[in-house]
Motif scaffolding. Structure first.
Motif, mmCIF file in Angstrom:
data_model
loop_
_atom_site.group_PDB
_atom_site.id
_atom_site.type_symbol
_atom_site.label_atom_id
_atom_site.label_comp_id
_atom_site.label_asym_id
_atom_site.label_seq_id
_atom_site.Cartn_x
_atom_site.Cartn_y
_atom_site.Cartn_z
ATOM 1 N N GLN A 115 38.250 52.553 52.015
ATOM 2 C CA GLN A 115 37.353 50.949 51.993
ATOM 3 C C GLN A 115 36.402 51.031 51.072
ATOM 4 O O GLN A 115 35.811 52.024 50.911
ATOM 5 C CB GLN A 115 36.870 51.013 53.617
ATOM 6 N N PRO A 116 36.287 49.815 50.564
ATOM 7 C CA PRO A 116 34.926 49.770 49.398
ATOM 8 C C PRO A 116 33.737 50.093 50.193
ATOM 9 O O PRO A 116 33.513 49.873 51.523
ATOM 10 C CB PRO A 116 35.228 48.323 49.372
ATOM 11 N N ARG A 126 26.301 55.749 53.286
ATOM 12 C CA ARG A 126 27.131 55.066 53.307
ATOM 13 C C ARG A 126 28.394 55.784 52.461
ATOM 14 O O ARG A 126 29.458 55.778 52.653
ATOM 15 C CB ARG A 126 27.101 53.434 53.010
ATOM 16 N N VAL A 127 27.854 56.097 51.383
ATOM 17 C CA VAL A 127 28.827 56.867 50.364
ATOM 18 C C VAL A 127 29.337 58.055 51.095
ATOM 19 O O VAL A 127 30.522 58.401 50.954
ATOM 20 C CB VAL A 127 28.239 57.118 49.031
ATOM 21 N N MET A 186 31.374 57.288 40.550
ATOM 22 C CA MET A 186 32.219 56.346 41.284
ATOM 23 C C MET A 186 32.714 55.441 40.502
ATOM 24 O O MET A 186 32.151 55.144 39.121
ATOM 25 C CB MET A 186 31.244 55.999 42.407
ATOM 26 N N GLN A 187 33.762 54.901 40.727
ATOM 27 C CA GLN A 187 34.689 53.709 40.274
ATOM 28 C C GLN A 187 34.059 52.403 40.916
ATOM 29 O O GLN A 187 33.998 52.229 42.210
ATOM 30 C CB GLN A 187 35.849 53.773 40.403
ATOM 31 N N PHE A 188 33.212 51.465 40.322
ATOM 32 C CA PHE A 188 32.930 50.155 40.820
ATOM 33 C C PHE A 188 33.830 49.105 40.647
ATOM 34 O O PHE A 188 34.351 48.898 39.484
ATOM 35 C CB PHE A 188 31.280 50.020 40.309
ATOM 36 N N ASP A 189 33.578 48.010 41.465
ATOM 37 C CA ASP A 189 34.436 46.907 41.091
ATOM 38 C C ASP A 189 33.643 45.979 40.188
ATOM 39 O O ASP A 189 32.712 46.382 39.769
ATOM 40 C CB ASP A 189 34.249 45.870 42.476
ATOM 41 N N ALA A 190 34.423 45.333 39.379
ATOM 42 C CA ALA A 190 33.811 44.364 38.273
ATOM 43 C C ALA A 190 33.757 43.336 38.925
ATOM 44 O O ALA A 190 34.492 42.475 39.429
ATOM 45 C CB ALA A 190 35.047 44.528 37.253
ATOM 46 N N ASP A 191 32.595 42.362 38.258
ATOM 47 C CA ASP A 191 32.334 41.270 38.850
ATOM 48 C C ASP A 191 32.917 39.978 37.948
ATOM 49 O O ASP A 191 33.937 40.384 37.107
ATOM 50 C CB ASP A 191 30.923 40.921 38.535
ATOM 51 N N GLU A 192 32.675 38.967 37.869
ATOM 52 C CA GLU A 192 33.641 37.958 37.263
ATOM 53 C C GLU A 192 33.312 37.872 35.528
ATOM 54 O O GLU A 192 34.125 37.515 34.988
ATOM 55 C CB GLU A 192 32.972 36.300 37.833
ATOM 56 N N GLU A 193 32.321 38.698 35.275
ATOM 57 C CA GLU A 193 31.826 38.855 33.821
ATOM 58 C C GLU A 193 32.380 40.118 33.437
ATOM 59 O O GLU A 193 32.147 40.818 32.311
ATOM 60 C CB GLU A 193 30.450 38.782 33.689
ATOM 61 N N ALA A 225 31.451 50.452 45.257
ATOM 62 C CA ALA A 225 32.161 51.340 44.841
ATOM 63 C C ALA A 225 33.655 51.456 45.445
ATOM 64 O O ALA A 225 33.741 51.212 46.676
ATOM 65 C CB ALA A 225 31.400 52.701 45.272
ATOM 66 N N VAL A 226 34.693 51.794 44.666
ATOM 67 C CA VAL A 226 36.230 51.693 45.327
ATOM 68 C C VAL A 226 36.624 53.114 45.276
ATOM 69 O O VAL A 226 37.524 53.093 45.763
ATOM 70 C CB VAL A 226 36.967 50.559 44.704
#
Length: 429
Positions: free
Chosen positions: A134-135, A148-149, A105-112, A119-120
């Motif tokens: 939808q994420p 949920r996935v 899966m492709q995941f969102d990245a955090d601030e760092e 997962a997006v």
């Protein structure tokens, strides 16, 4: 309960290490194995270990009830998933065992710029990427967020199919099919084939005698266009998608040619009704598959960019038998010599219906109790009891046994089990 079992196992581990150290300090094997009380200690450790194994098995069963796809992976894999449940990136390596063709899966990245737990999108084994509609939040207990996935995967495929059906009306097929996932392009192609044949039948009834022949010429032109595309420069994924669509298009062309040769002018003719026909219901926003009087809701399992089998007259007959068995709340048993395509045909039917297909060896546990599943489907139950466990029922489930008896270790099904399965001989005549 889990903490208690953990302490019990730690106590076993400590006692075993103590015995191991004592044996290590006694190099003579006769002396080491004849110490007073050694046998009793080993028996005690074995007894306590059995209790731990039983408790662990019961714990894993509760997880399998929460996410039924855990039933088809080993206990070792399940333990690894549970131990890394709060780290979705560590669970990713097991996705291909839980889903038909979701490899990661492709995941969102955090601030760092580190992967977050939202997962997006999903990748197939062929590296095809499909963004989620939808994420999907991968937080909490692993069996909960895997559900949920699963929901996100299905809603995404359904959404993509809805978008493709709408957009395909405005552009030539050779343009829009590169804008959607391979599975969606193939399914949408089959939907429009069903629709176009229906329109040809309607025109025949209105007096346009050449309607079906004109559609056949359109099919040949579309197939030639795809062939010309294959000659050009394509990525590996696009080439695989076009080849798969060509495979299905050839069969669609042959069906129409057969109807022309037999002068079929009615949509209720056997030649047409015996085909697996996909249609899109604009009201419910769902894809349905029809064959004779049987109708199946497309299950929206993500299948990636995989090839499909060439559809032969024998494949058609197998599809008829297997789909009618599902329609009658029975199961199927394709039979024939090894290598005739029993398992692959069953898997390909699953792909045509968007259903996850599991292949496993049949054991002695597969007995007449499978009838409880069929009875629950027939009674339209939402939950039922099987093997002393109450579980949720998925009404689209089907059980198929592919047999080639006559080899060492393989026997015929018992009569009480054979009666639950419709046979289909796959041996070529």
């Amino acid at each position: 309960m889990i903490a208690e079992d953990s302490r019990r196992f730690e106590g076993i581990d400590a006692d075993f290490k103590e015995l191991a150290n004592a044996v290590h300090q006694t190099p003579n094997v006769v002396e080491a194995t004849n110490k007073v009380g050694l046998f009793g200690k080993l028996e005690d450790i074995q007894s306590r270990l059995s209790l731990c194994e039983k408790a662990l098995s019961e714990y894993l069963d509760t997880k399998r009830l929460a996410f039924p796809r855990f039933d088809f992976i080993s206990s070792a894999d399940l333990l690894d998933i549970l131990s890394n449940g709060t780290n979705p990136q560590q669970v990713e390596k097991h996705l291909s065992k839980l889903f038909d063709n979701m490899a990661k899966m492709q995941f969102d990245a955090d601030e760092e710029e580190r992967p977050a737990q939202s997962a997006v999108g999903m990748f197939s084994r062929e590296e095809e990427y499909v963004p989620f509609s939808q994420p999907c939040e991968c937080t909490g207990q692993v069996e909960v967020w895997l559900n949920r996935v699963l929901d996100s995967m299905r809603s995404t495929v359904r959404h993509e199919l809805s978008e493709a059906v709408t957009s395909s009306e405005d552009r030539p097929r050779e343009q829009w099919l590169f804008d959607c996932p391979a599975q969606v392009a193939l399914t949408c192609t089959q939907i429009w084939w069903t629709s176009d044949v229906g329109m040809a039948f309607s025109r025949l009834e209105e007096g346009y005698d050449n309607a079906m022949k004109e559609f056949h010429r359109k099919q040949v032109s579309q197939l030639n266009t795809l062939i010309s595309i294959l000659i050009g420069h394509l990525t590996l994924g696009d080439r695989q998608m076009v080849m798969t669509i060509c495979t299905i298009d050839v069969h669609a062309r042959d069906v129409v040619a057969k109807m022309i040769a037999h002068k079929v002018e009615n949509s209720q003719a056997f030649v047409w009704l015996s085909q697996l026909r996909h249609r899109w219901d604009e009201k419910d926003k769902h894809c349905f598959s029809n064959i004779f009087d049987a109708q199946f809701l497309y299950s929206y399992e993500y299948l990636g960019n995989t090839p499909r089998l060439v559809i032969t007259p024998l494949t058609d007959r197998c599809y008829i038998t297997l789909t009618q068995s599902l329609h009658l709340t029975m199961s199927g048993a394709p039979a024939g010599p090894a290598g005739t395509g029993k398992t692959e045909t069953t898997k390909d039917l699953g792909r045509a219906l968007g259903i996850m297909v599991y292949v496993f060896n049949c054991s002695e546990q597969m007995d007449y109790k499978v009838k409880s599943i069929q009875d629950a489907i027939r009674d339209k139950k939402q939950r039922f009891t099987v093997m002393r466990e109450e579980v949720s029922l998925c009404p689209s489930v089907g059980i198929f046994i592919t047999m080639n008896p006559g080899y060492a270790g393989r026997t015929e099904l018992p009569e009480n089990l054979k009666a639950l399965f419709r046979r289909r001989n796959t041996a070529l005549s």
